[in-house]
Motif scaffolding. Structure first.
Motif, PDB file in Angstrom:
ATOM      1  N   ASP A 130       0.807  -1.215   0.000  1.00 32.64           N
ATOM      2  CA  ASP A 130       0.000   0.000   0.000  1.00 32.64           C
ATOM      3  C   ASP A 130       0.836   1.259   0.000  1.00 32.64           C
ATOM      4  O   ASP A 130       0.326   2.339   0.161  1.00 32.64           O
ATOM      5  CB  ASP A 130      -0.925  -0.007   1.226  1.00 32.64           C
ATOM      6  CG  ASP A 130      -0.122  -0.204   2.496  1.00 32.64           C
ATOM      7  OD1 ASP A 130      -0.723  -0.236   3.568  1.00 32.64           O
ATOM      8  OD2 ASP A 130       1.114  -0.349   2.407  1.00 32.64           O
ATOM      9  N   GLY A 131       2.096   1.101  -0.168  1.00 23.48           N
ATOM     10  CA  GLY A 131       2.902   2.305  -0.275  1.00 23.48           C
ATOM     11  C   GLY A 131       3.272   2.918   1.040  1.00 23.48           C
ATOM     12  O   GLY A 131       3.791   4.024   1.083  1.00 23.48           O
ATOM     13  N   VAL A 150       5.352   1.476   3.124  1.00 23.86           N
ATOM     14  CA  VAL A 150       6.763   1.185   3.348  1.00 23.86           C
ATOM     15  C   VAL A 150       7.422   1.052   1.982  1.00 23.86           C
ATOM     16  O   VAL A 150       6.783   0.694   0.991  1.00 23.86           O
ATOM     17  CB  VAL A 150       6.984  -0.112   4.162  1.00 23.86           C
ATOM     18  CG1 VAL A 150       6.442   0.038   5.551  1.00 23.86           C
ATOM     19  CG2 VAL A 150       6.344  -1.289   3.466  1.00 23.86           C
ATOM     20  N   SER A 151       8.665   1.353   1.968  1.00 26.85           N
ATOM     21  CA  SER A 151       9.398   1.232   0.718  1.00 26.85           C
ATOM     22  C   SER A 151      10.826   0.855   1.069  1.00 26.85           C
ATOM     23  O   SER A 151      11.330   1.200   2.126  1.00 26.85           O
ATOM     24  CB  SER A 151       9.346   2.552  -0.046  1.00 26.85           C
ATOM     25  OG  SER A 151      10.176   2.488  -1.179  1.00 26.85           O
ATOM     26  N   GLY A 205      15.377   1.784   3.797  1.00 30.84           N
ATOM     27  CA  GLY A 205      13.944   1.559   3.889  1.00 30.84           C
ATOM     28  C   GLY A 205      13.272   2.861   4.295  1.00 30.84           C
ATOM     29  O   GLY A 205      13.920   3.799   4.770  1.00 30.84           O
ATOM     30  N   MET A 206      11.992   2.875   4.100  1.00 27.58           N
ATOM     31  CA  MET A 206      11.247   4.071   4.451  1.00 27.58           C
ATOM     32  C   MET A 206       9.904   3.651   5.002  1.00 27.58           C
ATOM     33  O   MET A 206       9.263   2.741   4.466  1.00 27.58           O
ATOM     34  CB  MET A 206      11.067   4.925   3.189  1.00 27.58           C
ATOM     35  CG  MET A 206      10.328   6.211   3.402  1.00 27.58           C
ATOM     36  SD  MET A 206       8.545   6.065   3.356  1.00 27.58           S
ATOM     37  CE  MET A 206       8.302   5.016   1.962  1.00 27.58           C
ATOM     38  N   THR A 232       6.243   5.316   6.354  1.00 33.59           N
ATOM     39  CA  THR A 232       5.423   6.485   6.644  1.00 33.59           C
ATOM     40  C   THR A 232       4.700   6.246   7.954  1.00 33.59           C
ATOM     41  O   THR A 232       4.158   5.178   8.194  1.00 33.59           O
ATOM     42  CB  THR A 232       4.371   6.721   5.552  1.00 33.59           C
ATOM     43  OG1 THR A 232       3.686   5.505   5.323  1.00 33.59           O
ATOM     44  CG2 THR A 232       5.003   7.184   4.278  1.00 33.59           C
ATOM     45  N   GLY A 233       4.717   7.264   8.766  1.00 31.35           N
ATOM     46  CA  GLY A 233       4.059   7.133  10.047  1.00 31.35           C
ATOM     47  C   GLY A 233       2.572   6.857   9.856  1.00 31.35           C
ATOM     48  O   GLY A 233       1.935   7.493   9.034  1.00 31.35           O
ATOM     49  N   PRO A 254      -1.370   6.854  10.220  1.00 31.34           N
ATOM     50  CA  PRO A 254      -2.274   7.936  10.634  1.00 31.34           C
ATOM     51  C   PRO A 254      -2.853   7.672  12.010  1.00 31.34           C
ATOM     52  O   PRO A 254      -2.878   6.549  12.479  1.00 31.34           O
ATOM     53  CB  PRO A 254      -3.374   7.916   9.563  1.00 31.34           C
ATOM     54  CG  PRO A 254      -3.319   6.554   8.989  1.00 31.34           C
ATOM     55  CD  PRO A 254      -1.901   6.107   9.089  1.00 31.34           C
ATOM     56  N   GLU A 272       2.219  10.154  12.665  1.00 33.77           N
ATOM     57  CA  GLU A 272       1.625  10.411  11.369  1.00 33.77           C
ATOM     58  C   GLU A 272       2.245  11.627  10.721  1.00 33.77           C
ATOM     59  O   GLU A 272       2.716  12.551  11.377  1.00 33.77           O
ATOM     60  CB  GLU A 272       0.114  10.580  11.490  1.00 33.77           C
ATOM     61  CG  GLU A 272      -0.340  11.917  11.984  1.00 33.77           C
ATOM     62  CD  GLU A 272      -1.847  12.030  11.898  1.00 33.77           C
ATOM     63  OE1 GLU A 272      -2.433  12.709  12.728  1.00 33.77           O
ATOM     64  OE2 GLU A 272      -2.422  11.422  10.991  1.00 33.77           O
ATOM     65  N   ASN A 273       2.182  11.612   9.450  1.00 28.83           N
ATOM     66  CA  ASN A 273       2.767  12.676   8.641  1.00 28.83           C
ATOM     67  C   ASN A 273       4.274  12.726   8.676  1.00 28.83           C
ATOM     68  O   ASN A 273       4.871  13.695   8.237  1.00 28.83           O
ATOM     69  CB  ASN A 273       2.231  14.046   9.066  1.00 28.83           C
ATOM     70  CG  ASN A 273       1.109  14.478   8.177  1.00 28.83           C
ATOM     71  OD1 ASN A 273       0.876  13.861   7.143  1.00 28.83           O
ATOM     72  ND2 ASN A 273       0.413  15.522   8.560  1.00 28.83           N
ATOM     73  N   ARG A 274       4.861  11.723   9.222  1.00 35.01           N
ATOM     74  CA  ARG A 274       6.323  11.709   9.216  1.00 35.01           C
ATOM     75  C   ARG A 274       6.811  10.565   8.357  1.00 35.01           C
ATOM     76  O   ARG A 274       6.154   9.548   8.207  1.00 35.01           O
ATOM     77  CB  ARG A 274       6.861  11.526  10.622  1.00 35.01           C
ATOM     78  CG  ARG A 274       6.618  12.714  11.498  1.00 35.01           C
ATOM     79  CD  ARG A 274       7.371  12.546  12.777  1.00 35.01           C
ATOM     80  NE  ARG A 274       7.266  13.740  13.604  1.00 35.01           N
ATOM     81  CZ  ARG A 274       8.073  14.007  14.596  1.00 35.01           C
ATOM     82  NH1 ARG A 274       9.050  13.177  14.882  1.00 35.01           N
ATOM     83  NH2 ARG A 274       7.918  15.100  15.306  1.00 35.01           N
ATOM     84  N   ILE A 275       7.987  10.774   7.858  1.00 35.69           N
ATOM     85  CA  ILE A 275       8.599   9.702   7.068  1.00 35.69           C
ATOM     86  C   ILE A 275       9.902   9.330   7.742  1.00 35.69           C
ATOM     87  O   ILE A 275      10.731  10.202   8.030  1.00 35.69           O
ATOM     88  CB  ILE A 275       8.866  10.178   5.645  1.00 35.69           C
ATOM     89  CG1 ILE A 275       7.555  10.610   5.005  1.00 35.69           C
ATOM     90  CG2 ILE A 275       9.508   9.086   4.829  1.00 35.69           C
ATOM     91  CD1 ILE A 275       7.750  11.275   3.690  1.00 35.69           C
ATOM     92  N   SER A 327      13.351   7.255   7.653  1.00 37.99           N
ATOM     93  CA  SER A 327      14.305   6.526   6.823  1.00 37.99           C
ATOM     94  C   SER A 327      15.034   5.516   7.681  1.00 37.99           C
ATOM     95  O   SER A 327      15.451   5.825   8.791  1.00 37.99           O
ATOM     96  CB  SER A 327      15.343   7.489   6.242  1.00 37.99           C
ATOM     97  OG  SER A 327      14.807   8.181   5.169  1.00 37.99           O
TER      98      SER A 327
END
Lengths: 620, 160
Positions: B37-38, B40-41, B57-58, B60-61, B63, B68-71, B73
């Motif tokens: 679902d995008g 994690v990358s 890796g990445m 996304t926090g 929701p 939330e709203n944080r990425i 790395s």
């Protein structure tokens, strides 16, 4: 270079562009590649030149996703793509996927549009207390009362995820402030499916007769309900816990502001009586009348907006609004978000089914409920205030002076109409009941935190006993005992049950249990405290399901005696116990009193089962 | 480049278990295709890395949590024993690889150096060779949503 075998003679200085314009050959020069851009919610395909920079890519994306480029964060293979990079640099080729995160300031990504709508509604509702939008938020989820209590019941009944049991440790006020609970609840697929179907919601709301009455009185409500936009918005609100919190907070503010302006209290009260009270009853009726059927609908549909209901009631302590109705309903409402947890309606076990009782019991057995009670006990002032509200006083007085009125109110409650036995039981005890409520002792007892705590302890003890030694109690329905007590303890809102129990408390801690006993014989030879008989508590009547009154009484009395260390439990005279049922069977035409009695004893007072027994035993 | 890698993998021999490089190549491809679902990358830190050891890796926090709203790395190192042995993960890789680093406050992550404690994170503690980088990232994200983590106060973004 010309001798490189190129067909054309002269060197081609501008090899790049020429090659780019060339047919079909895949040079290293820019060609259009298709890159998929994926957000958690959406997926779009973009055709961009291969050598474009990330910045350019973002510009194309920003148009499609309607955001600004500086809100976009692109991620590929775990790396964040910086604006000055190129796609090639990161190895982004044709057919690959890039992740997109849209940074929005105050909303989680992908939800930017909905909250703004909700916020709009929110502000309008906050500003006009009587506005329809406020009504909407309360009305559109009349089952909000079911809310947490309902869900708690559900989990105890094993219907929902186990997370609930953890989450129920918090009151709804805490619920509002802690997203985890709301998240859990909202993530329940059942809840979500319920909430996402506005038609279903509307049907549920309309199906409630009290709601229909309410609608007749206030046609605006029907407009609201029929307005799909508002419904949808409200559902979105209910689904989005963060939004809910915001709304609740704003409503709290609005209400508290309203209360302080002169005449505001009256306005609030009006608002309450006109709208919320019937809603409350409606919700309670539905909730209590058929816990299993409505459990899905009522309990899950409105937990989000429940706070709006309860908080509305906070400044308007009117737990009495049809006392029997509130008694009989099995809703548990959570506390308001404003002020200390004034829990709204208590849960009194319905007089109808064991299931209801179980349901209620499970509600009460949840830590959530207990913490509610705890808060109540910790805040006697609140109860005191409620009880001494002139409004309530006058109501109680009028009720006591006019037992018919009370009876009328009681009869109007659909729950009772469904169960004439209960009515019969209630009626004679109403006046005494009402008087007790007016008794200042009651008030003081109820505001006595220790008393409340004692009640809670009993309830807990019963519950523990139920789980630890179920064998101790034959035909034990955990719900009932606890439910009854819960009734006794529960209501900060519908203070009803507490009333009669109150005066008993000073007697002994066991007092509250007693009232359950006297459906038939008050003390039935139990060595228990005399208190029980005194109370003649109506609520206990309402709480103990009529058809189950036999075993319940039996159990309760056993408990009482065990607790009081009295003589071994003696069964109340079954004939007296089942008096009601016997009369009914008689009316139906079963004239053999002995047989009726046997059947009733065998089935524990369940008329229907008794009838079947009787029919089965007769030769066809 | 891919062909080079494939050759390398082939020369590693293939026993019953999928050899390390095969696995990592698969994971690389998956990371590039963006399955899921995008949220994690992951991908190689350096495309020229023949050993396929260093990954980024990445996450996304999620929701409705404090993340939330944080990425975030991450730096992931798949050692030579991968996939038999779990990878090492650091929630904030060391600059200058990334422009800025977002520190995280979460159970199981050392708050000063960002090391993900392999004993604290269940996926790493009970690592099986069927687990993958994707699994680790998803698990960390899931843990962000857990009751114990979702409200922990976070340092301001972009701390280096």
């Amino acid at each position: 270079m010309a001798e490189n075998g190129e067909s054309s003679g002269p060197p081609r200085p501008s090899r790049g562009p020429a090659a780019a314009q060339g047919p079909a050959s895949p040079p290293a020069e820019p060609k259009i590649i298709k890159v998929t851009v994926k957000t958690p919610k959406e997926k779009e395909e973009f055709a961009v030149p291969e050598n474009s920079s990330v910045q350019q890519f973002k510009e194309a994306i920003s148009k499609r996703f309607k955001s600004q480029t500086d809100q976009l964060v692109l991620i590929f293979a775990g790396k964040i793509l910086k604006d000055q990079d190129t796609l090639i640099q990161h190895g982004i080729h044709d057919g690959l996927t890039v992740h997109l995160v849209i940074k929005s300031q105050n909303r989680p990504q992908g939800q930017s549009t909905q909250p703004s709508n909700v916020a709009g509604t929110n502000t309008t509702s906050a500003s006009t207390p009587r506005s329809n939008s406020t009504s909407v938020s309360t009305n559109s989820n009349p089952f909000g009362l079911g809310s947490l209590g309902g869900l708690a019941g559900l989990s105890s009944l094993g219907l929902s995820s186990t997370n609930f049991s953890e989450l129920q440790n918090q009151m709804q006020q805490q619920l509002l402030s802690s997203p985890e609970m709301m998240i859990q609840i909202m993530e329940n697929p059942f809840v979500q499916s319920m909430l996402s179907n506005p038609d279903l919601m509307r049907q549920l709301i309309m199906a409630n007769p009290q709601m229909q009455q309410l609608i007749q009185r206030n046609p605006e409500i029907s407009h609201l309900l029929n307005n799909p936009d508002i419904m949808r918005q409200t559902l979105e609100i209910a689904r989005n816990p963060a939004m809910m919190q915001e709304m609740m907070r704003n409503q709290d503010l609005a209400l508290s502001n309203l209360e302080s302006i002169p005449g505001g209290y009256n306005a609030l009260r009006r608002m309450y009586t006109d709208i919320q009270e019937p809603m409350l009853n409606a919700a309670q009726e539905q909730f209590g009348g058929n816990p299993f059927a409505s459990v899905g609908s009522s309990s899950t549909s409105g937990e989000g907006t429940q706070p709006s209901r309860t908080e509305n009631r906070d400044p308007l302590p009117n737990p009495w609004a049809p006392p029997p109705a509130t008694q009989s309903s099995a809703t548990t409402s959570t506390t308001t978000s404003s002020g200390s947890g004034s829990g709204s309606s208590s849960s009194s076990a319905t007089g109808n089914t064991v299931a209801a009782a179980n349901y209620v019991a499970s509600i009460f057995s949840t830590p959530g409920m207990q913490s509610l009670l705890q808060q109540i006990t910790e805040n006697p002032q609140l109860i005191q205030n409620m009880l001494s509200a002139p409004y309530m006083r006058s109501m109680m007085q009028s009720l006591s002076q006019n037992p018919d009125l009370a009876a009328q109110m009681m009869l109007n409650s659909p729950v009772f109409t469904a169960n004439p036995q209960l009515q019969e039981q209630m009626r004679p005890q109403l006046p005494a009941f009402l008087q007790q409520m007016q008794n200042p002792d009651t008030l003081s007892a109820m505001s006595n935190p220790r008393a409340m705590q004692a009640l809670m302890q009993i309830q807990q003890g019963l519950q523990t006993l139920a789980t630890e030694a179920p064998g101790l109690i034959p035909s034990f329905t955990p719900g009932v005992g606890v439910g009854v007590l819960g009734t006794a303890i529960g209501p900060v809102g519908p203070v009803t049950p507490i009333g009669p129990i109150g005066p008993i408390v000073p007697f002994t801690p066991i007092g509250p249990i007693g009232p359950i006993g006297p459906t038939g014989p008050g003390s039935t030879g139990s060595g228990g405290p005399p208190g029980p008989t005194v109370s003649s508590s109506t609520p206990s009547e309402t709480t103990s399901p009529t058809s189950e009154s036999g075993p319940n009484q039996q159990f309760i009395q056993q408990m009482v005696q065990a607790l009081a260390g009295a003589s071994p439990p003696q069964l109340p005279n079954p004939e007296v116990r089942f008096q009601q049922q016997l009369e009914q069977l008689n009316a139906m035409g079963f004239l053999n009193r002995e047989a009726n009695l046997q059947a009733l004893i065998a089935t524990g007072g369940d008329i229907n089962a008794a009838i079947e027994r009787l029919l089965g035993s007769q030769p066809s | 480049m891919k062909q080079q890698r494939c050759k390398m993998a082939a020369t590693m021999g293939s026993g019953v278990k999928v050899p390390r490089n095969f696995r990592l190549l698969e994971e690389l491809e998956e990371g590039q295709k963006g399955v899921g679902d995008g949220t994690v990358s992951w991908g190689l830190e350096d495309d020229e890395d023949m050993t396929l050891t260093r990954w980024t890796g990445m996450i996304t926090g999620p929701p409705r949590t404090i993340y939330e709203n944080r990425i975030y790395s991450l730096k992931i190192e798949c050692g030579p024993k991968y996939p038999e042995a779990p990878p090492l993960c650091f929630v904030f890789p060391v600059p200058p690889f990334v422009r800025y680093v977002t520190k995280i406050n979460m159970n199981g992550v050392n708050s000063s150096n960002g090391v993900v404690d392999p004993r604290a994170i269940s996926v790493l503690a009970k690592w099986q060779n069927s687990c993958s980088i994707k699994v680790v990232l998803r698990e960390l994200r899931r843990l962000m949503m857990s009751k114990e983590n979702m409200k922990l106060p976070q340092p301001p973004e972009g701390q280096c």
